[in-house]
Design an enzyme around this catalytic site. Structure first.
Site, PDB file in Angstrom:
ATOM      1  N   THR A  83      32.301  54.019  18.963  1.00  7.68           N
ATOM      2  CA  THR A  83      31.475  53.716  20.015  1.00  7.68           C
ATOM      3  C   THR A  83      31.168  52.400  19.910  1.00  7.68           C
ATOM      4  O   THR A  83      31.026  51.798  20.913  1.00  7.68           O
ATOM      5  CB  THR A  83      30.116  54.830  20.321  1.00  7.68           C
ATOM      6  OG1 THR A  83      29.662  54.838  18.928  1.00  7.68           O
ATOM      7  CG2 THR A  83      30.621  56.329  20.435  1.00  7.68           C
TER       8      THR A  83
ATOM      9  N   ILE B  68      17.246  46.005  18.040  1.00  7.83           N
ATOM     10  CA  ILE B  68      15.897  45.117  17.525  1.00  7.83           C
ATOM     11  C   ILE B  68      16.449  43.981  16.769  1.00  7.83           C
ATOM     12  O   ILE B  68      16.933  44.135  15.612  1.00  7.83           O
ATOM     13  CB  ILE B  68      14.830  46.015  17.106  1.00  7.83           C
ATOM     14  CG1 ILE B  68      14.581  47.180  17.813  1.00  7.83           C
ATOM     15  CG2 ILE B  68      13.507  45.163  16.718  1.00  7.83           C
ATOM     16  CD1 ILE B  68      13.442  48.223  17.153  1.00  7.83           C
TER      17      ILE B  68
ATOM     18  N   LYS C  99      17.876  50.833   5.180  1.00  7.41           N
ATOM     19  CA  LYS C  99      17.468  49.742   5.983  1.00  7.41           C
ATOM     20  C   LYS C  99      16.320  49.118   5.399  1.00  7.41           C
ATOM     21  O   LYS C  99      15.951  47.808   5.419  1.00  7.41           O
ATOM     22  CB  LYS C  99      17.139  50.277   7.409  1.00  7.41           C
ATOM     23  CG  LYS C  99      18.389  50.618   8.037  1.00  7.41           C
ATOM     24  CD  LYS C  99      18.110  51.792   9.219  1.00  7.41           C
ATOM     25  CE  LYS C  99      19.223  52.282  10.064  1.00  7.41           C
ATOM     26  NZ  LYS C  99      18.845  53.679  10.924  1.00  7.41           N
TER      27      LYS C  99
END
Lengths: 424, 424
Positions: free
Chosen positions: B11, B125, B194
């Protein structure tokens, strides 16, 4: 080491000095010009200082000037001179840029220098550089923001403490959040100056702030606030840019927003900007819109950015901007809240509803009584508020109906009108 | 025109192709490598494609590779090879970088190429570039974020619809928001990967994600959610970095947050990051944490950034990072929520309170009954929940008390512990 000159040693100017000194950046403050430089010797230290602009302007070793004076006439002279002397300019002065930006940006381009203005829009929020350097590869069809902390503070206090507009304004002034003459803030024009700069950046065309539909918080009263709350809304001074296939609409006005809205939780003097990227989706940037160090940090970070030459893809570097031709909001369809001040509410409602229905505006709800705490008895002959909310209608049509209603004897003053915004 | 090669046409990879094609960027997609490239001819068009990595790796005219394959073993091989061939790498693979980033970043530096990883942290972001290029001139003592959209979606659904964890997880899987094997998300480790990348950037030292205190949403049940709500809190999976004078603490854990908290209103699959700048104050960045086009936009914008060479001041460009030595959370003082699963609540409360008081932990409130909708009769011998909230205490002390409590016969399983966070 780059030599810079600072004009204006107020709260932001001091913050700039503090950051440069504490972070040991490769910046040398070569000179300071300030009206009251003699009284500020303790901060200035051994930096050459004067109240004469030529101390900086005539020093050819100074590559960058930081303009933090406030006002508009003297800053205009100084920025123009600085650009003529091929000095880069960093400024937090949105009024100056909104009013005189077109010739100033043109002059900068002609002379191969830059104007950095991150600190002029939304204080510490790095919205200019994010739009210039990160989101420049996609369309931004909508941007909405709370760009004025003073008025957001006033609206928040009114709602939370159920106090009137004048009381909240006085509080803001006491705290130093509003100026003695609060006109630019409360009229919505300060937000409009910032919106014009953002809209120019987004559209790649120069937007005159005179083309923005502006209404201020000075028209909002406690009745509006309380009724909004009762209906599950909050009133915010929303600055909005919309671009539908090249048709740009611009507004700054008190707006009802619902709990799902991105700006719902932006309280007190905070600023926030929401925008939607064609690819990247919705973004919210929230932060401090004013204050010594937050704004000073924007100045310093902006300056470092330009000093490093990381700016070749800034939107303002390419060429002269054409002027933008925003379209009016007249064709916009929205739900509206309207407050009428009437002397006799028993008879007037029938007339109001008749006029509105003649214009094919249908009414979703009517409200007459809202309890204002501590207001005491209302004299019989005092005007009372009559509020209503429409179904979706065209702004133009509603304005026409309001013009007709305004002529009625029972109407006191012009109706107050605010769009009701749903979720984005 | 820069020639790039794309590994993986899922995707996000498709989104990258779509953006490059529609925005006419100066990028030529020279080759695509995908396991099922034969089935994707309609998207690939006439771009050379293969399932053999050497199509890209051995093409010396390709300057940049985009790695969007998922998994870890093959991406590691490909990224390493690409760096050895002096190709720049853009990747969204947080697991790969958190696990093998140290040698990969070192190799990139040695070979004079770059690894762009904006898309690996918080989707659309632009937090990496804002921290690298705008906020690098100040200390960031605290950063808190919701870095995993899947688990935020699960927690939001549980609260809003009063459904259990398993039901909410199944819903997320049905919508494609959670993977068939949800381990990395629900265990908290995806957020920890992250956080490790963010913490490395902020501290200038390499942070191993194994050093992060991690608890997942898989330990949160509906009782916790309902009780939090009753007390005026919401439970979020908060990833937190703190730096107190060089002492770094790191955690990912379900946390009670109050209505004034910046992350309060971040619902469903949204991501958000709050941080405090030494000068610039508090900032919230909110946006889409996943999705084809939002993540793809981050990949593309990041790539353009590196192609333009606007990166000389990125934190990762200076030198090899030393390893970070985060300290444990043991000394941290906080208010805690604890849930005990007990078989006999009449007798056990007295014992629990005695043990806690022996450890000098004082209790702010105790709760035993929370109505779970549609749960029906509870069998007499089933364990029941006993919840309490402490006053401020040291985590270490509380853990010691819990260890002692765990040994009781009436306790079923380990106590579940979550910090209660106030406003920032």
């Amino acid at each position: 080491m780059v030599r810079i000159g600072i004009f204006g040693l107020g709260t932001v100017g001091r913050g700039v000095l503090e950051i440069i000194r504490s972070r040991k950046l490769p910046i040398e403050v070569a000179a300071i010009v300030d009206r009251s430089y003699l009284k500020k010797k303790d901060i200035i230290g051994d930096i050459p200082a004067s109240d004469d602009p030529s101390l900086i302007l005539n020093d050819s070793s100074i590559e960058v000037i930081v303009e933090l004076m406030g006002g508009i006439d003297l800053p205009l002279y100084i920025v123009r001179e600085a650009l003529d002397h091929k000095k880069n300019v960093i400024t937090a002065n949105k009024f100056l840029l909104a009013e005189h930006g077109y010739p100033l940006f043109s002059k900068a381009r002609e002379n191969g220098v830059r104007i950095g203005y991150e600190a002029a829009v939304a204080g510490a929020i790095p919205v200019i550089r994010n739009l210039q350097n990160i989101f420049q590869y996609e369309e931004i069809p909508v941007l909405e923001g709370i760009l004025n902390g003073t008025t957001n503070y006033i609206l928040t206090r009114m709602r939370k403490e159920k106090i009137g507009y004048q009381v909240a304004l006085a509080e803001a002034q006491k705290l130093g959040l509003a100026e003695a003459d609060p006109y630019l803030d409360v009229s919505g024009y300060d937000a409009a100056h910032k919106l014009a700069l953002l809209a120019s950046l987004l559209s790649g065309k120069w937007v005159e702030y005179h083309h923005i539909h502006v209404a201020g918080v000075d028209q909002v009263n406690l009745t509006d606030i309380l009724w909004a709350e009762k209906m599950g809304y909050r009133i915010r001074l929303v600055a909005r840019y919309q671009n539908k296939g090249g048709l740009i609409t611009l507004s700054v006005e008190p707006t009802f927003i619902g709990p799902g809205h991105y700006l719902w939780d932006v309280e007190m003097e905070k600023n926030a900007i929401f925008f939607k990227g064609e690819f990247s989706g919705g973004h919210l940037f929230l932060g401090k819109g004013a204050g010594s160090l937050p704004t000073a940090y924007s100045v310093v970070s902006d300056m470092m950015h330009y000093l490093q030459g990381n700016h070749r893809h800034d939107a303002d570097s390419d060429q002269n901007w054409p002027y933008a031709h925003p379209v009016s909001l007249d064709e916009e369809e929205a739900v509206f809240y309207i407050r009428f001040s009437v002397s006799d509410k028993t008879g007037v409602l029938a007339i109001l509803t008749r006029i509105l229905s003649e214009h094919n505006i249908s009414i979703a709800s009517v409200h007459q009584d809202i309890e204002i705490p501590n207001e005491g008895e209302v004299a019989v002959d005092e005007p009372v508020d009559l509020m209503l909310v429409t179904h979706k209608c065209r702004r133009k049509t509603l304005k026409a109906a309001c013009l007709e209603i305004e002529k009625l004897d029972t109407l006191k003053g012009s109706p107050v009108l605010m769009p009701v915004d749903g979720q984005l």
